[in-house]
Design a protein around this motif. Structure first.
Motif, PDB file in Angstrom:
ATOM      1  N   MET A 110      13.714  -2.034  -2.336  1.00 49.95           N
ATOM      2  CA  MET A 110      12.359  -1.816  -1.839  1.00 49.95           C
ATOM      3  C   MET A 110      11.539  -2.661  -2.571  1.00 49.95           C
ATOM      4  SD  MET A 110      12.462   2.453  -1.559  1.00 49.95           S
ATOM      5  CE  MET A 110      13.048   2.805  -3.052  1.00 49.95           C
ATOM      6  N   VAL A 111      11.773  -3.131  -3.912  1.00 51.78           N
ATOM      7  CA  VAL A 111      10.911  -4.067  -4.576  1.00 51.78           C
ATOM      8  C   VAL A 111      11.061  -5.494  -3.985  1.00 51.78           C
ATOM      9  CG1 VAL A 111      10.664  -5.514  -6.871  1.00 51.78           C
ATOM     10  CG2 VAL A 111      11.234  -2.968  -6.767  1.00 51.78           C
ATOM     11  N   GLU A 112      12.199  -6.013  -3.338  1.00 52.69           N
ATOM     12  CA  GLU A 112      12.497  -7.052  -2.810  1.00 52.69           C
ATOM     13  C   GLU A 112      11.633  -7.274  -1.476  1.00 52.69           C
ATOM     14  OE1 GLU A 112      13.518  -9.852  -3.977  1.00 52.69           O
ATOM     15  OE2 GLU A 112      13.731  -9.089  -5.853  1.00 52.69           O
ATOM     16  N   VAL A 113      11.574  -5.990  -0.588  1.00 55.69           N
ATOM     17  CA  VAL A 113      10.897  -5.953   0.594  1.00 55.69           C
ATOM     18  C   VAL A 113       9.518  -6.086   0.331  1.00 55.69           C
ATOM     19  CG1 VAL A 113      10.359  -4.357   2.455  1.00 55.69           C
ATOM     20  CG2 VAL A 113      12.624  -4.455   1.787  1.00 55.69           C
ATOM     21  N   ARG A 114       8.939  -5.446  -0.953  1.00 53.77           N
ATOM     22  CA  ARG A 114       7.546  -6.043  -1.165  1.00 53.77           C
ATOM     23  C   ARG A 114       7.273  -7.397  -1.624  1.00 53.77           C
ATOM     24  NH1 ARG A 114       4.629  -5.143  -6.198  1.00 53.77           N
ATOM     25  NH2 ARG A 114       6.506  -6.592  -6.965  1.00 53.77           N
ATOM     26  N   ASN A 115       8.252  -8.021  -2.208  1.00 52.91           N
ATOM     27  CA  ASN A 115       8.132  -9.320  -2.501  1.00 52.91           C
ATOM     28  C   ASN A 115       8.231 -10.204  -1.314  1.00 52.91           C
ATOM     29  OD1 ASN A 115       8.052  -8.437  -5.491  1.00 52.91           O
ATOM     30  ND2 ASN A 115      10.195  -9.185  -5.639  1.00 52.91           N
ATOM     31  N   LEU A 116       8.927  -9.801  -0.336  1.00 55.38           N
ATOM     32  CA  LEU A 116       8.911 -10.887   0.815  1.00 55.38           C
ATOM     33  C   LEU A 116       7.865 -10.607   1.595  1.00 55.38           C
ATOM     34  CD1 LEU A 116      10.707 -12.771   2.672  1.00 55.38           C
ATOM     35  CD2 LEU A 116      11.669 -10.739   3.661  1.00 55.38           C
ATOM     36  N   ALA A 117       7.124  -9.494   1.852  1.00 54.09           N
ATOM     37  CA  ALA A 117       5.893  -9.046   2.424  1.00 54.09           C
ATOM     38  C   ALA A 117       4.947 -10.022   1.801  1.00 54.09           C
ATOM     39  CB  ALA A 117       5.592  -7.735   2.196  1.00 54.09           C
ATOM     40  N   LEU A 118       4.787  -9.965   0.121  1.00 57.16           N
ATOM     41  CA  LEU A 118       3.968 -10.828  -0.418  1.00 57.16           C
ATOM     42  C   LEU A 118       3.974 -12.357  -0.076  1.00 57.16           C
ATOM     43  CD1 LEU A 118       1.618 -11.429  -2.504  1.00 57.16           C
ATOM     44  CD2 LEU A 118       3.401 -11.179  -4.241  1.00 57.16           C
ATOM     45  N   GLU A 119       5.288 -13.019   0.061  1.00 51.26           N
ATOM     46  CA  GLU A 119       5.506 -14.396   0.359  1.00 51.26           C
ATOM     47  C   GLU A 119       5.107 -14.482   1.846  1.00 51.26           C
ATOM     48  OE1 GLU A 119       9.640 -15.706   0.233  1.00 51.26           O
ATOM     49  OE2 GLU A 119       9.937 -14.519  -1.704  1.00 51.26           O
ATOM     50  N   HIS A 120       5.100 -13.794   2.776  1.00 56.00           N
ATOM     51  CA  HIS A 120       4.677 -13.739   4.123  1.00 56.00           C
ATOM     52  C   HIS A 120       2.911 -13.874   3.904  1.00 56.00           C
ATOM     53  CE1 HIS A 120       8.254 -11.964   6.489  1.00 56.00           C
ATOM     54  NE2 HIS A 120       8.677 -13.157   5.766  1.00 56.00           N
ATOM     55  N   ILE A 121       2.318 -13.138   3.096  1.00 54.95           N
ATOM     56  CA  ILE A 121       0.927 -13.264   3.020  1.00 54.95           C
ATOM     57  C   ILE A 121       0.632 -14.478   2.500  1.00 54.95           C
ATOM     58  CG2 ILE A 121      -0.816 -12.245   1.635  1.00 54.95           C
ATOM     59  CD1 ILE A 121       0.317  -9.538   2.128  1.00 54.95           C
TER      60      ILE A 121
END
Length: 312
Positions: A51-62
Motif C-alpha cells: 500500500m505504501v508503494e501504491v502511494r509512492n507510484l501515485a506520487l510519481e505520476h503526479i
C-alpha cells in the motif's frame, strides 16, 4: 495472531512432507517448520508495504504530470489527499517495519512493480478513490477508513497478487487469509500517533513449543497409530484411506494422549474443520467416526489422562 488452527495446518503440511520424502531427520524438518511459520510475518509486512508503494507510484505520476509541456491547472495543483494519507505514513514511520525490511532486505515491490501498477490502476478507477478525494473531511479516521476499504476491496481479493505470492512461497497460500484478516484488524484498531508493529504475527513461546511437540510426537508415534487406526477400520485397506485423513487422525490421537491440557472436544472439532478444507468431501465424517471409536477405547483402558475439569 497466529492461532492454534494455523499451527496445526503447518504441522499437518510438515508431517505430510516428511512422510512423503521418507526422511528421518526430524531436527532438520523442525527447523524448516519454524522457519516456515515465521515467514508469515514477511507476508504481513509485504502487504503493508504494498500500500505504501501504491502511494509512492501515485506520487510519481503526479510529478510526471507537473512536468508536462501543456500541464493543466489540475496537473500543477493535484489533490494530494492520498499522498498525505496519515495511515500510510504510520506504516512508513514504523520503527519495527523499518527494522524488519532492513534486516530481511525486502525488495519485492521494487523488483515487481507491475503488481503495484495493477493495484494503482484499479484504485484510480474505483468510486472509492474518487469519493475519498472529493470528501472535504480531512481527518486521521477518514484516512484510516479509506485505507481499510482499499485493502479489503482491492488489495486482498486481487487474484494476480495471490498468484504472485504463491509463486514466491507455496505455504503463503494458507497464510494469505490469516495475514489479510490481521492487516484489517490492525488497521481498524489504529489510532492517531500509533505505529504498526509486528506483534500480531509473532508466535508465542507456548505456541512454538506446541508446534514442535505436536510435529515430533506425531512422527514418533505414527507407526503405532497406524495399527490402532487399522483395528478400528476393518473394512478399509490402509492404502485406501486418504493420506491427509491418516495424518489428521494421527495428529488428533497425539493430542489425545500427549497433550493433557487440550480438551478432546477441541481436538476433534479442530481436525474435523481442517479436514473440510484440506481433504476429501466425506473426510470429516470418516475422521470423526474413527476418533470417536478410539477415544472411547482410550477412556475405557485408562490411557487418556487429561488435566482439569471438562477436558474429556
Amino acid at each position: 495472531m497466529v492461532n492454534r488452527r494455523h499451527i496445526r495446518i503447518k504441522v499437518m503440511q510438515s508431517v505430510y512432507a516428511i512422510l512423503q520424502s521418507k526422511s528421518d531427520d526430524l531436527t532438520k524438518e523442525e527447523k524448516f517448520l519454524l522457519f516456515n511459520i515465521k515467514k508469515t510475518t514477511e507476508l504481513y509486512v509485504l502487504q503493508l508495504l504494498l500500500m505504501v508503494e501504491v502511494r509512492n507510484l501515485a506520487l510519481e505520476h503526479i510529478e510526471i504530470k507537473k512536468k508536462k509541456y501543456l500541464a493543466t491547472h489540475e496537473d500543477i495543483n493535484p489533490n494530494l489527499k492520498f499522498i498525505n494519507n496519515r495511515l500510510i505514513r504510520s506504516i512508513v514511520d514504523s520503527p519495527e517495519i523499518k527494522a524488519y525490511v532492513e534486516g530481511s532486505k525486502l525488495t519485492d515491490w521494487k523488483d515487481n512493480r507491475e503488481y503495484v501498477r495493477i493495484l494503482l490502476d484499479e484504485l484510480i478507477e474505483s468510486e472509492l478513490y474518487k469519493d475519498y478525494l472529493n470528501d472535504t473531511e480531512d481527518t486521521y479516521y477518514n484516512d484510516r477508513a479509506f485505507i481499510l476499504d482499499f485493502f479489503k476491496s482491492i488489495v486482498a481479493p486481487n487474484e494476480k497478487l495471490f498468484d504472485f505470492y504463491e509463486s514466491l512461497n507455496l505455504s503463503w497460500v494458507d497464510d494469505y487469509p490469516l495475514v489479510n484478516t490481521n492487516v484489517m484488524k490492525v488497521i481498524k484498531q489504529m489510532d492517531k500517533d500509533d505505529y504498526f508493529t509486528l506483534s500480531q504475527l509473532k508466535v508465542k513461546e507456548d505456541d512454538e513449543e506446541f508446534l514442535v511437540d505436536l510435529f515430533r510426537k506425531t512422527i514418533l508415534h505414527q507407526q503405532e497409530f497406524t495399527g490402532e487406526i487399522d483395528a478400528k477400520t476393518p473394512n478399509w485397506d490402509t492404502e485406501r484411506i486418504a493420506d491427509m485423513d491418516m495424518i489428521l487422525i494421527k495428529m488428533a490421537l497425539t493430542e489425545f494422549l500427549y497433550f493433557p491440557s487440550i480438551p478432546t472436544k477441541v481436538t476433534i472439532n479442530e481436525y474435523i474443520e481442517i479436514a473440510k478444507d484440506y481433504s476429501t468431501r466425506k473426510s470429516s465424517y470418516f475422521i470423526n467416526g474413527v476418533l470417536d471409536k478410539l477415544l472411547k477405547e482410550y477412556n475405557k483402558s485408562g490411557r487418556l489422562k487429561k488435566i482439569g475439569r471438562g477436558l474429556l
